[in-house]
Write an enzyme that holds these catalytic residues in place. Structure first.
Site, PDB file in Angstrom:
ATOM      1  N   SER A 124       0.831  -1.206   0.000  1.00 41.04           N
ATOM      2  CA  SER A 124       0.000   0.000   0.000  1.00 41.04           C
ATOM      3  C   SER A 124       0.863   1.252   0.000  1.00 41.04           C
ATOM      4  O   SER A 124       1.954   1.258   0.577  1.00 41.04           O
ATOM      5  CB  SER A 124      -0.887  -0.017   1.260  1.00 41.04           C
ATOM      6  OG  SER A 124      -1.470   1.245   1.480  1.00 41.04           O
ATOM      7  N   TYR A 148      -1.659  -0.721  10.712  1.00 41.80           N
ATOM      8  CA  TYR A 148      -1.973  -1.365   9.411  1.00 41.80           C
ATOM      9  C   TYR A 148      -0.819  -1.130   8.437  1.00 41.80           C
ATOM     10  O   TYR A 148      -0.265  -2.066   7.864  1.00 41.80           O
ATOM     11  CB  TYR A 148      -3.276  -0.806   8.824  1.00 41.80           C
ATOM     12  CG  TYR A 148      -3.359  -1.023   7.334  1.00 41.80           C
ATOM     13  CD1 TYR A 148      -3.107   0.023   6.445  1.00 41.80           C
ATOM     14  CD2 TYR A 148      -3.616  -2.287   6.815  1.00 41.80           C
ATOM     15  CE1 TYR A 148      -3.133  -0.189   5.083  1.00 41.80           C
ATOM     16  CE2 TYR A 148      -3.648  -2.502   5.454  1.00 41.80           C
ATOM     17  CZ  TYR A 148      -3.398  -1.444   4.590  1.00 41.80           C
ATOM     18  OH  TYR A 148      -3.409  -1.647   3.235  1.00 41.80           O
ATOM     19  N   LYS A 152       2.323  -3.676   6.630  1.00 42.73           N
ATOM     20  CA  LYS A 152       2.708  -3.726   5.208  1.00 42.73           C
ATOM     21  C   LYS A 152       4.223  -3.483   5.076  1.00 42.73           C
ATOM     22  O   LYS A 152       4.919  -4.186   4.341  1.00 42.73           O
ATOM     23  CB  LYS A 152       1.940  -2.680   4.391  1.00 42.73           C
ATOM     24  CG  LYS A 152       0.459  -2.939   4.276  1.00 42.73           C
ATOM     25  CD  LYS A 152       0.157  -4.228   3.522  1.00 42.73           C
ATOM     26  CE  LYS A 152      -1.335  -4.434   3.318  1.00 42.73           C
ATOM     27  NZ  LYS A 152      -1.637  -5.716   2.656  1.00 42.73           N
TER      28      LYS A 152
END
Ligand code: WQD
Length: 334
Positions: A124, A148, A152
């Site tokens: 992302s 989050y 990643k």
């Protein structure tokens, strides 16, 4: 070629499965249905006239993942499965670290056991944190502002180390900007459970009067109209980018990183006005305070993906607004 798609019944995963099936790949899906529904399988068959093999399993469960590899000769893995709500990751970090890291480590271990060397990872743009300049290139500094995004980034670091240790592997890391839109048929799309965190699903719910009014999080950003600017990319374009990545992974060794974006930024008000225009509908909104953690602007330099993958987004912001609304209208009863 047998491709294992984890999270293949989810928003981006299902659109990618359509493109894989239409390109005559053999597709095996694993999904634990925590953020998707089994009826997506029928929709994949309706769109492509092919029914991929499906296992309702959790990618963290090594025994179950080994069963999939034992029963199918897997040549490549596209790994979407993971939790992705920024806000929830702040309130439940352990859930995010456990699930997102564990599923990836399990997959990599089983891939090694079964000599599967091709891995495409769903990363992302959030790994770029708050960029110092724009547009964003793949070699920009990486930093994250929420658990989050940190999962990643940690997974990207794990993949870099695994790639160094095993030069039989070919790993492609795709950094998505803001995926929105839906398949033209209206059979697949984004319909998050509960109150949407993201802008487009919220706009759609206001347009259908399920929600009363859109809150625009701040109009004092350093952008043309003061509202946040993002690089929205149609989910079908994003799906096609995965096929380009898969092709690349079959003829190179090592690890590479690519931005999947259009290279154009649109503000919140741009999106609202475009949505209203193409769908001929009003979307009432009010300006409220900024959302903590949001950045002014974020959009990609898509040059590397174009040069090395031959990938270029083709659908525009009007297609994204039209297809997002079409999906919800076609599935209103659900
Ligand atoms: C877009 C713009 C908001 C909702 C997140 C994740 C990212 C990726 C995509 C997974 C911002 C504004 C939003 C609303 C608003 N997800 N907004 N009112 O935050 O850019 O990215 O989703 O990979 O990792 O960080 O997307 O759609 O939430 O926000 O004004 O009700 O819309 O402030 O400017 P974001 P978003």
């Amino acid at each position: 070629m047998n491709v294992l798609v984890t999270g293949g019944l989810g928003f981006i995963g299902s659109h990618t499965c359509v493109e894989l099936l239409n390109a005559n790949y053999d597709v095996v899906i694993i999904d634990n249905l925590s953020n998707s529904s089994i009826d997506v399988l029928e929709k994949l068959e309706k769109i492509t006239s092919k029914r991929p093999k499906f296992y309702e399993i959790d990618a963290c469960n090594k025994e179950q993942v080994e069963k999939v590899f034992k029963e199918n000769k897997i040549d490549a893995v596209i790994h979407f499965a993971g939790y992705k709500a920024v806000g929830e990751s702040v309130s439940e970090p352990l859930k995010y670290y456990r699930n997102n890291l564990d599923s990836t480590l399990t997959l990599l271990e089983v891939m090694k056991e079964y000599s599967c060397h091709n891995f495409v990872f769903s990363s992302s743009a959030t790994v770029y944190g708050s960029p110092k300049e724009l547009p964003i290139k793949e070699d920009f500094p990486l930093s994250t502002t929420n658990p989050y995004g940190t999962t990643k980034l940690m997974i990207e670091r794990i993949l870099a180390d695994v790639s160094k240790a095993d030069n039989d592997l070919s790993i492609i890391v795709l950094r998505y900007f803001n995926p929105i839109g839906a398949h033209k048929s209206g059979l697949l799309g984004e319909n998050p459970k509960g109150i949407p965190n993201n802008l487009m699903p919220y706009i759609v719910r206001v347009a259908t009067k399920e929600l009363e009014i859109l809150s625009v999080f701040g109009n004092d950003y350093n952008t043309k109209d003061g509202t946040g600017v993002r690089d929205y990319i149609h989910v079908v374009d994003l799906a096609k980018g995965h096929l380009k990545a898969l092709e690349k992974s079959t003829n190179f060794k090592g690890i590479e990183y690519y931005n999947l974006g259009t290279g154009t930024g649109y503000s919140v008000l741009d999106l609202v006005k475009t949505f209203e225009k193409v769908n001929n509908i009003k979307v009432p909104y009010k300006i409220v305070d900024r959302r903590p953690g949001d950045i002014d602007a974020c959009y990609a330099d898509p040059t590397k993906a174009y040069k090395e993958l031959g990938f270029k987004a083709e659908l525009d912001i009007e297609d994204m607004c039209r297809d997002s609304y079409n999906f919800i209208i076609k599935n209103k009863s659900n």
